[in-house]
Design an enzyme around this catalytic site. Sequence first.
Site, PDB file in Angstrom:
ATOM      1  N   GLY A 146       0.763  -1.249   0.000  1.00 26.03           N
ATOM      2  CA  GLY A 146       0.000   0.000   0.000  1.00 26.03           C
ATOM      3  C   GLY A 146       0.789   1.293   0.000  1.00 26.03           C
ATOM      4  O   GLY A 146       0.214   2.346   0.235  1.00 26.03           O
ATOM      5  N   TRP A 184       2.040   2.964  -2.561  1.00 27.16           N
ATOM      6  CA  TRP A 184       1.569   3.878  -3.618  1.00 27.16           C
ATOM      7  C   TRP A 184       0.210   4.465  -3.223  1.00 27.16           C
ATOM      8  O   TRP A 184      -0.071   5.629  -3.493  1.00 27.16           O
ATOM      9  CB  TRP A 184       1.494   3.154  -4.978  1.00 27.16           C
ATOM     10  CG  TRP A 184       2.825   3.064  -5.670  1.00 27.16           C
ATOM     11  CD1 TRP A 184       4.042   3.002  -5.072  1.00 27.16           C
ATOM     12  CD2 TRP A 184       3.076   3.048  -7.083  1.00 27.16           C
ATOM     13  NE1 TRP A 184       5.041   2.925  -6.016  1.00 27.16           N
ATOM     14  CE2 TRP A 184       4.480   2.946  -7.253  1.00 27.16           C
ATOM     15  CE3 TRP A 184       2.270   3.078  -8.204  1.00 27.16           C
ATOM     16  CZ2 TRP A 184       5.076   2.901  -8.519  1.00 27.16           C
ATOM     17  CZ3 TRP A 184       2.863   3.030  -9.469  1.00 27.16           C
ATOM     18  CH2 TRP A 184       4.254   2.952  -9.618  1.00 27.16           C
ATOM     19  N   ASP A 238      -5.900  -5.335  -5.091  1.00 32.28           N
ATOM     20  CA  ASP A 238      -4.816  -6.334  -5.028  1.00 32.28           C
ATOM     21  C   ASP A 238      -5.434  -7.705  -4.757  1.00 32.28           C
ATOM     22  O   ASP A 238      -6.510  -7.815  -4.181  1.00 32.28           O
ATOM     23  CB  ASP A 238      -3.792  -6.004  -3.940  1.00 32.28           C
ATOM     24  CG  ASP A 238      -2.436  -6.669  -4.217  1.00 32.28           C
ATOM     25  OD1 ASP A 238      -1.496  -5.969  -4.626  1.00 32.28           O
ATOM     26  OD2 ASP A 238      -2.335  -7.913  -4.066  1.00 32.28           O
ATOM     27  N   ASP A 267      -8.783  -9.471  -8.605  1.00 34.24           N
ATOM     28  CA  ASP A 267      -7.819  -9.765  -9.659  1.00 34.24           C
ATOM     29  C   ASP A 267      -8.000  -8.720 -10.768  1.00 34.24           C
ATOM     30  O   ASP A 267      -9.125  -8.517 -11.255  1.00 34.24           O
ATOM     31  CB  ASP A 267      -8.142 -11.176 -10.176  1.00 34.24           C
ATOM     32  CG  ASP A 267      -7.125 -11.680 -11.167  1.00 34.24           C
ATOM     33  OD1 ASP A 267      -6.385 -10.855 -11.733  1.00 34.24           O
ATOM     34  OD2 ASP A 267      -7.072 -12.902 -11.386  1.00 34.24           O
ATOM     35  N   ASP A 282       1.803  -0.874 -10.047  1.00 35.08           N
ATOM     36  CA  ASP A 282       3.166  -1.295  -9.719  1.00 35.08           C
ATOM     37  C   ASP A 282       3.193  -2.826  -9.649  1.00 35.08           C
ATOM     38  O   ASP A 282       3.947  -3.414  -8.891  1.00 35.08           O
ATOM     39  CB  ASP A 282       3.544  -0.664  -8.360  1.00 35.08           C
ATOM     40  CG  ASP A 282       4.988  -0.900  -7.965  1.00 35.08           C
ATOM     41  OD1 ASP A 282       5.833  -1.049  -8.863  1.00 35.08           O
ATOM     42  OD2 ASP A 282       5.264  -0.946  -6.750  1.00 35.08           O
ATOM     43  N   LYS A 324       4.509  -0.305 -14.074  1.00 36.62           N
ATOM     44  CA  LYS A 324       5.849  -0.909 -14.048  1.00 36.62           C
ATOM     45  C   LYS A 324       6.052  -1.730 -15.324  1.00 36.62           C
ATOM     46  O   LYS A 324       5.136  -2.385 -15.794  1.00 36.62           O
ATOM     47  CB  LYS A 324       5.943  -1.844 -12.830  1.00 36.62           C
ATOM     48  CG  LYS A 324       7.386  -2.272 -12.521  1.00 36.62           C
ATOM     49  CD  LYS A 324       7.461  -3.593 -11.804  1.00 36.62           C
ATOM     50  CE  LYS A 324       6.950  -3.636 -10.396  1.00 36.62           C
ATOM     51  NZ  LYS A 324       7.837  -3.024  -9.419  1.00 36.62           N
TER      52      LYS A 324
END
Length: 312
Positions: A53, A55, A82, A98, A123, A163
Amino acid sequence: MGRSSKDKRDIYYRLAKEEGWRARSAFKLLQLDQEFNLFTGVNRAVDLCAAPGSWSQVLSRKLRGLEEKGEKVEEVKIVAVDLQAMAPLPGVTQIQGDITKVSTAQEIIRHFEGQPADLVVCDGAPDVTGLHDVDEYIQAQLLLAALNITSHVLKPGGTFVAKIFRGKDVTLLYSQLKLFFGGVTCAKPRSSRNSSIEAFVVCQNYSPPEGYVPNMSNPLLDHAYDVDFNQLEGPNRVIVPFLACGDLSAFDSDRTYPLQLDSGKQYEYTPPTQPPICPPYQQACHLRKNNLLSREDAKRPDQNQDETGPTA
Ligand code: SAM
């Protein structure tokens, strides 16, 4: 390893604890923001693959901080997604789900009361196997899944940050992203180790191809656009600029610093801000603590077979 040796080896790990961030990755988003001014005008933000957590903490502090300072912002809404459960954060709604599922996109939209997001960050990282080609491939698939769900929730003109692993097939991903965004930049924050192939794509001005209908299929495998990237030539072959960002005089994430940074201040160990609440290694720790790993009956069936001979 002593309690302070990781503090010494990794300056961002240590600063994260001192400043109350749940993970050192917070500095990556902060440094990306220094370069791209990501949060201006953002009222609805989504953090994909958010646990533990840090971010989401950055989003909460930056967006709600403005609100608390009395600056005129519409009501700020932040959604974090998440697979894993995450300890609560002020002003952040959590979805344990998901990012590859359309139901997750629908839940995000429900939370925003039908309004699209201004900013989506991701990320996400799968568990790395150590096999570079496999890791790069899985990371690329996760990025495409993030792009898919983003196409369901992001407003035209909005920003997507994710990312990326700069592996050998990365240009294919850039081309894919360029179909959906006016500008795509690959950025490497100072806090991301030089030794890692990790970087971040900052995709601005969301403008999907005309007639595009969001769906959860993999765009790389979706031949609806009939684009063969290998045949693109000249100016059609997109070159994405690479940019090092964050204050270049900031700490170097690959360097080892002394524990006492300035002479006036005594070093003090800081425990992690939020230890994992349900880590994947929990069961292994439990077995080891209770001395269950070495039990005779915990042996694999093939080991027993070797000692007693085949049963058949
Ligand atoms: N940005 C986070 C922070 O600052 O605390 C760190 C994210 S961590 C590097 C990567 C996360 O991706 C993991 O928590 C993992 O559960 C999540 N993840 C991987 N695949 C996912 C998926 N398909 N859906 C949702 N989350 C996923």
